[in-house]
Design a protein around this motif. Structure first.
Motif, PDB file in Angstrom:
ATOM      1  N   ALA A   1       0.840  -1.212   0.000  1.00  9.85           N
ATOM      2  CA  ALA A   1       0.000   0.000   0.000  1.00  9.85           C
ATOM      3  C   ALA A   1       0.869   1.254   0.000  1.00  9.85           C
ATOM      4  CB  ALA A   1      -0.926  -0.008   1.222  1.00  9.85           C
ATOM      5  N   GLN A   2       1.957   1.235   0.772  1.00 15.12           N
ATOM      6  CA  GLN A   2       2.867   2.387   0.785  1.00 15.12           C
ATOM      7  C   GLN A   2       3.519   2.586  -0.582  1.00 15.12           C
ATOM      8  OE1 GLN A   2       5.151   0.992   4.186  1.00 15.12           O
ATOM      9  NE2 GLN A   2       4.618   2.852   5.335  1.00 15.12           N
ATOM     10  N   GLN A   3       3.920   1.489  -1.203  1.00 13.97           N
ATOM     11  CA  GLN A   3       4.535   1.590  -2.542  1.00 13.97           C
ATOM     12  C   GLN A   3       3.543   2.187  -3.543  1.00 13.97           C
ATOM     13  OE1 GLN A   3       5.920  -2.378  -3.494  1.00 13.97           O
ATOM     14  NE2 GLN A   3       7.251  -2.470  -1.706  1.00 13.97           N
ATOM     15  N   ARG A   4       2.280   1.764  -3.445  1.00  8.80           N
ATOM     16  CA  ARG A   4       1.256   2.261  -4.380  1.00  8.80           C
ATOM     17  C   ARG A   4       1.050   3.771  -4.211  1.00  8.80           C
ATOM     18  NH1 ARG A   4      -2.880   0.130  -2.255  1.00  8.80           N
ATOM     19  NH2 ARG A   4      -3.809   2.039  -1.466  1.00  8.80           N
TER      20      ARG A   4
ATOM     21  N   HIS B   1      -2.593  18.318  -5.396  1.00  9.62           N
ATOM     22  CA  HIS B   1      -3.515  18.661  -4.297  1.00  9.62           C
ATOM     23  C   HIS B   1      -4.051  17.322  -3.818  1.00  9.62           C
ATOM     24  CE1 HIS B   1      -5.492  21.955  -2.249  1.00  9.62           C
ATOM     25  NE2 HIS B   1      -6.664  21.353  -2.346  1.00  9.62           N
ATOM     26  N   ARG B   2      -3.250  16.609  -3.032  1.00  5.16           N
ATOM     27  CA  ARG B   2      -3.561  15.217  -2.703  1.00  5.16           C
ATOM     28  C   ARG B   2      -3.683  15.030  -1.191  1.00  5.16           C
ATOM     29  NH1 ARG B   2      -3.704  10.328  -5.229  1.00  5.16           N
ATOM     30  NH2 ARG B   2      -3.178  11.280  -7.241  1.00  5.16           N
ATOM     31  N   LEU B   3      -4.672  14.216  -0.817  1.00  4.14           N
ATOM     32  CA  LEU B   3      -4.856  13.833   0.575  1.00  4.14           C
ATOM     33  C   LEU B   3      -4.340  12.406   0.742  1.00  4.14           C
ATOM     34  CD1 LEU B   3      -6.164  14.397   3.415  1.00  4.14           C
ATOM     35  CD2 LEU B   3      -8.196  13.243   2.534  1.00  4.14           C
ATOM     36  N   LEU B   4      -3.398  12.237   1.655  1.00  2.89           N
ATOM     37  CA  LEU B   4      -2.878  10.907   1.982  1.00  2.89           C
ATOM     38  C   LEU B   4      -3.546  10.471   3.282  1.00  2.89           C
ATOM     39  CD1 LEU B   4      -0.911   8.516   1.748  1.00  2.89           C
ATOM     40  CD2 LEU B   4       0.810   9.931   2.905  1.00  2.89           C
ATOM     41  N   GLN B   5      -4.412   9.473   3.190  1.00  2.00           N
ATOM     42  CA  GLN B   5      -5.120   9.016   4.388  1.00  2.00           C
ATOM     43  C   GLN B   5      -4.726   7.576   4.703  1.00  2.00           C
ATOM     44  OE1 GLN B   5      -9.363   8.983   3.931  1.00  2.00           O
ATOM     45  NE2 GLN B   5      -9.350   7.554   2.237  1.00  2.00           N
ATOM     46  N   GLY B   6      -4.685   7.302   5.976  1.00  2.00           N
ATOM     47  CA  GLY B   6      -4.353   5.957   6.415  1.00  2.00           C
ATOM     48  C   GLY B   6      -4.617   5.850   7.893  1.00  2.00           C
TER      49      GLY B   6
ATOM     50  N   THR C   1      -4.866   6.238  -0.398  1.00  9.73           N
ATOM     51  CA  THR C   1      -5.232   5.529   0.839  1.00  9.73           C
ATOM     52  C   THR C   1      -4.245   4.408   1.130  1.00  9.73           C
ATOM     53  OG1 THR C   1      -7.568   5.999   0.428  1.00  9.73           O
ATOM     54  CG2 THR C   1      -7.063   4.256   2.003  1.00  9.73           C
ATOM     55  N   ILE C   2      -3.640   4.453   2.328  1.00 10.47           N
ATOM     56  CA  ILE C   2      -2.822   3.326   2.806  1.00 10.47           C
ATOM     57  C   ILE C   2      -3.772   2.403   3.563  1.00 10.47           C
ATOM     58  CG2 ILE C   2      -0.821   2.631   4.159  1.00 10.47           C
ATOM     59  CD1 ILE C   2       0.315   5.401   3.872  1.00 10.47           C
TER      60      ILE C   2
END
Length: 706
Positions: A278-281, A297-302, A457-458
């Motif tokens: 998931a992190q690699q993706r 303009h990206r949201l990284l959620q996990g 999404t992670i």
């Protein structure tokens, strides 16, 4: 329904105008969209003999007696009769004008709740006015208001605005929303236009089912909700398209040099762990964004502990390798310091040969250290800048900022995010923006408030994370919990104890962190018990955290300052006192401080019941959700159900609620229609789209662009 008042004086009118401004009612359309909270039925007169006990009725009766009684307390007692019975009116608050209107012989129209009693029928503080004139043909609206803005004034202002406002249709042809139609005398009723919907909702006919107005399922309400959702979607798509026209630095890894590992490969090689799939993706998604000349303009959620920080670090490495600066901003000093420590450990070795450093900025820095850091940032020697809100202060001048990373983005306001973006006033370029959140965004929020964002999404946790067992325990069993703590510390483990307040509060009967620290220190002889809260000096907080991180301190009593970012793998027990007072996402964040090592971990939610011996319904729902799942996405979904969208969004809208009428849980069909309609409308009917957004959002559309 007191007697009609004369025209307001100049002073009263001025006060009412100020009150209108306070409510944000500045345009005719604002007044037209200021809808009633409830309605009063003044369309019929009920004979007293037909009035049911406990019902709100309007009667027409004559005053037969009126006197001020002084015992048991001063009150005005009025006896009235109609042709079918009598009723007593009681007023504990009254003026000479009331006594004049309620004089013996006066014929009145009275509205209130009728109650039976030993002395006969009564109304307490009913509304009244002199009888006469035709009965209204529509229900009487009762509007949300503030001090200085009486209902009669507001009704007149809204009725006048409805006549003046431009309520012409802004929906494109053949784009009718999926609104439920109703069957009437002539069969299926036509869909409401905006004008028809507003006129009906301000003055509904008495035959309408009040439940459909109160729960917003009436077709007139459906029309308004559809239009509101469309305005929100149009604004989001406009924002995304405007950003696509801006330019940003192209950030890619330089071409490989024979015999030299690229910077990203060097970074990954010295990590003590590998990246999950998931992190690699998500790293690939972010890298593809930064390689384009358009601002990301990206949201990284996990979920808590899913490894967002290392993804942000790899993105920073790409930025630095391309010859630019990166800034990482966190909401609290503890979290910012945690990031700084991790990033220095990961990046120092690979940055040193390039003559680059990681800089630290916080509000509590000494002047000399701060000046040194500002110089490093301005010269470009600091390739990465980590800090709190101090990063966006005016005196911070970047040499060439290209990537801004904002952790726990919902904790920052619009103005703060915009200020970070504006730090790259270089050759007309915008920085790439990566926002991180450990509170996963439920699907309906992603479709609505975050429609202008790309979301990564992670969705898997790194190996080695142990499941956390969550226990709900009543506060009366506190001694058992302390025994459990003693056993954990004896086994070489560490424990958090979180309290909701720092000091005693007269308003809330909650244990405070200071008192709990004293209690646990006495109950656990030989164990170092630390105390941490936001009002402690920075050096003291840092010293406490170092002792706990090093394993010297067995128990840390803290306020929610440890909610995010604190990473101590040896901590295996989290106790949250008065857990019924915390929000669901906050409880989940706190729980995520344990379970970071190989030891079995637990979270104890201590709760106190109310005077009735029971937990409130909302608190019970929250604690039940915590006990039933560790999944952050499921927690987020339930939290949205319990609280609504407001706190998920944090300060994204700078406090302005962008959806007043629509309900994301109930109106998913309308939301999907709006999502489909908005881009087509922008392409084919741009002028209608502009009018629609201006009508519904006014200046608030700007808040969605941050």
């Amino acid at each position: 329904m007191p007697a009609p008042s004369p025209a307001p004086s100049k002073a009263a009118a001025s006060s009412a105008q100020k009150a209108l401004l306070k409510l944000g009612l500045t345009r005719d359309i604002d007044l037209a969209l200021h809808l009633p909270l409830r309605y009063e039925d003044e369309t019929r007169i009920t004979p007293l003999r037909n009035a049911r006990d406990g019902s709100v009725v309007q009667i027409e009766a004559t005053v037969v007696s009126s006197e001020v009684q002084l015992r048991p307390r001063r009150q005005l007692v009025v006896q009235v009769e109609d042709d079918t019975g009598s009723c007593e009116l009681r007023f504990f608050s009254f003026y000479p004008s009331h006594q004049k209107t309620l004089a013996v012989g006066a014929r009145l129209r009275i509205r209130g709740e009728i109650k039976g009693g030993f002395w006969g029928r009564q109304m307490m503080h009913p509304a009244f006015r002199t009888a006469g004139g035709e009965l209204p043909a529509a229900l009487t609206p009762v509007y949300p208001t503030v001090a200085g803005l009486p209902q009669p004034y507001l009704r007149r202002a809204i009725a006048s605005a409805l006549q003046r406002a431009d309520l012409s249709d802004t929906l494109p042809p053949n784009a009718a929303p999926p609104v439920h139609q109703t069957f009437g005398a002539g069969g299926l009723q036509p869909l409401y236009s905006l004008q028809q919907a507003l006129r009906f909702l301000h003055n509904p006919t008495p035959d309408v089912a009040l439940a459909t107005l109160e729960d917003h399922t009436h077709p007139a309400w459906q029309r308004l909700k559809a239009e509101e959702l469309l305005a929100q979607q149009l604004s989001q798509y406009q924002s995304k398209r405007e950003r696509a026209r801006l330019r940003a630095p192209v950030l890619t890894m330089p071409a490989a040099v024979p015999g030299v590992l690229p910077l990203d490969a060097q970074f990954l090689a010295q990590l003590p762990f590998g990246l999950t799939r998931a992190q690699q993706r998500v790293c690939a998604e972010i890298a593809a964004d930064m390689a384009r000349p358009v601002p990301m303009h990206r949201l990284l959620q996990g979920d808590v502990g899913s490894g967002k920080t290392v993804v942000a670090a790899l993105s920073a490495v790409t930025c630095i390798a391309a010859g630019w600066q990166c800034a990482l901003m966190a909401p609290t000093e503890i979290l910012a310091e945690q990031h700084f420590g991790k990033l220095v450990g990961w990046l120092e070795q690979i940055l040193a040969p390039l003559g680059k450093k990681v800089a630290w900025l916080s509000g509590a820095q000494k002047k000399k250290q701060r000046s040194e850091m500002l110089a490093l940032i301005a010269s470009g020697e600091a390739a990465l800048v980590v800090g709190t809100h101090a990063v966006i202060q005016e005196q911070v001048q970047f040499h060439h900022l290209a990537l801004a990373v904002i952790d726990e983005q919902h904790r920052f306001g619009v103005a703060q995010r915009l200020a970070l973006r504006q730090k790259l006033a270089h050759a007309g370029l915008e920085p790439h923006l990566l926002m991180m959140s450990a509170t996963p965004i439920p699907r309906t929020l992603a479709m609505s408030y975050y429609a202008d964002l790309d979301v990564s999404t992670i969705d898997e946790l790194p190996p080695g994370r142990t499941p956390i067992v969550t226990k709900l325990i009543a506060d009366s069993r506190r001694d058992e919990v302390i025994e459990r703590i003693a056993a954990q510390v004896a086994a070489g483990r560490q424990v958090y104890w979180v309290c909701p307040l720092i000091e005693e509060s007269e308003a809330l009967d909650l244990s405070n962190a200071t008192a709990t620290h004293v209690d646990l220190s006495e109950a656990l002889p030989g164990v170092m018990v630390g105390l941490l809260h936001s009002r402690m000096p920075t050096a003291e907080k840092k010293a406490v955290m170092e002792l706990f991180t090093a394993g010297v301190m067995g128990v840390l009593v803290s306020t929610t300052v440890i909610e995010v970012g604190v990473d101590v793998p040896n901590a295996s027990l989290m106790v949250i006192e008065h857990s019924e007072r915390f929000g669901l996402s906050q409880l989940h964040q706190l729980r995520g401080r344990v379970g970071r090592g190989a030891a079995a971990s637990a979270c104890v939610l201590l709760y106190a019941v109310g005077d009735n011996g029971k937990l409130g319904e909302t608190a019970r729902d929250r604690l039940r959700a915590m006990a039933e799942t560790n999944d952050g996405f499921e927690i987020a979904r339930r939290d949205l159900e319990i609280r609504g969208p407001g706190e998920f969004l944090g300060a994204r809208q700078s406090g302005a609620a962008m959806l007043r009428f629509a309900d994301l849980a109930a109106d998913i069909a309308l939301l999907e229609w709006a999502r489909e309609c908005a881009p087509q409308m922008l392409d084919r009917f741009p002028q209608l789209a502009e009018r629609h957004v201006a009508r519904w959002l006014g200046g608030k559309a700007e808040y969605l662009k941050a």
